[in-house]
Scaffold this motif. Sequence first.
Motif, PDB file in Angstrom:
ATOM      1  N   ALA A 136      40.057  34.044  50.133  1.00  0.00           N
ATOM      2  CA  ALA A 136      39.229  34.564  51.231  1.00  0.00           C
ATOM      3  C   ALA A 136      37.750  34.560  50.843  1.00  0.00           C
ATOM      4  CB  ALA A 136      39.680  35.973  51.613  1.00  0.00           C
ATOM      5  N   LYS A 137      37.441  34.920  49.605  1.00  0.00           N
ATOM      6  CA  LYS A 137      36.042  34.877  49.151  1.00  0.00           C
ATOM      7  C   LYS A 137      35.508  33.456  49.217  1.00  0.00           C
ATOM      8  CE  LYS A 137      35.791  38.946  46.244  1.00  0.00           C
ATOM      9  NZ  LYS A 137      35.050  39.538  45.146  1.00  0.00           N
ATOM     10  N   ALA A 138      36.309  32.499  48.774  1.00  0.00           N
ATOM     11  CA  ALA A 138      35.882  31.101  48.837  1.00  0.00           C
ATOM     12  C   ALA A 138      35.694  30.668  50.287  1.00  0.00           C
ATOM     13  CB  ALA A 138      36.900  30.208  48.130  1.00  0.00           C
ATOM     14  N   ALA A 139      36.624  31.077  51.152  1.00  0.00           N
ATOM     15  CA  ALA A 139      36.530  30.728  52.576  1.00  0.00           C
ATOM     16  C   ALA A 139      35.266  31.319  53.193  1.00  0.00           C
ATOM     17  CB  ALA A 139      37.774  31.216  53.321  1.00  0.00           C
ATOM     18  N   SER A 140      34.928  32.543  52.812  1.00  0.00           N
ATOM     19  CA  SER A 140      33.728  33.183  53.365  1.00  0.00           C
ATOM     20  C   SER A 140      32.452  32.459  52.958  1.00  0.00           C
ATOM     21  CB  SER A 140      33.653  34.659  52.951  1.00  0.00           C
ATOM     22  OG  SER A 140      33.292  34.777  51.587  1.00  0.00           O
ATOM     23  N   LEU A 141      32.533  31.683  51.879  1.00  0.00           N
ATOM     24  CA  LEU A 141      31.391  30.882  51.432  1.00  0.00           C
ATOM     25  C   LEU A 141      31.429  29.472  52.023  1.00  0.00           C
ATOM     26  CD1 LEU A 141      31.277  32.006  47.690  1.00  0.00           C
ATOM     27  CD2 LEU A 141      29.715  32.673  49.537  1.00  0.00           C
ATOM     28  N   GLY A 142      32.402  29.237  52.929  1.00  0.00           N
ATOM     29  CA  GLY A 142      32.488  27.953  53.615  1.00  0.00           C
ATOM     30  C   GLY A 142      33.348  26.911  52.938  1.00  0.00           C
ATOM     31  N   HIS A 143      34.104  27.275  51.932  1.00  0.00           N
ATOM     32  CA  HIS A 143      34.957  26.312  51.220  1.00  0.00           C
ATOM     33  C   HIS A 143      36.023  25.795  52.183  1.00  0.00           C
ATOM     34  CE1 HIS A 143      37.800  24.748  48.244  1.00  0.00           C
ATOM     35  NE2 HIS A 143      36.752  24.675  47.436  1.00  0.00           N
TER      36      HIS A 143
END
Length: 159
Positions: A136-143
């Motif tokens: 989720a952290k990676a997704a929040s950074l646009g990954h």
Amino acid sequence: MEHAQAITLNAAITLTAMSRRTLWRRVTLGHIATVGHSAASKGRTMLALRDVVTAATVELDAEEIALVVRADEGDAQAQADAGAMFFNKAQYKSALFWLQKAVVQGNADAMQWLGTCYASGAGVERDDNLAVMWIAKAASLGHVIARAQMGRVLPARSL
């Protein structure tokens, strides 16, 4: 270039799977040479890369060795890439070492890979909560991959 010929003790541990004590013993016996400090070493003990590669537990080609050297110099993307490389070689302890270094620097690729480690139990105890947190952290950074993974976990709600 001296920095291309030397690697830190901690990086050597990841390549050789030796303990700090065993590596120091090898240094004391002359099997692994130390290299003088440079500005790039930041006061850390530097070991001769050629000696460390000889003692490595996994075979690395020249490009992979160069990647580890960049990661050792602090390049967050190289750290994430080294983590992924070691994950794909089933060297999970080494993978976690590099991924955690890159995560501290906010690298989304490393966060996604770390989430994958927790989801699969590769090198760590399987933990779905930590897996989702890191992905989720990676997704929040646009990954992109992490966003797709989160999309499978939490399908979009219709408005």
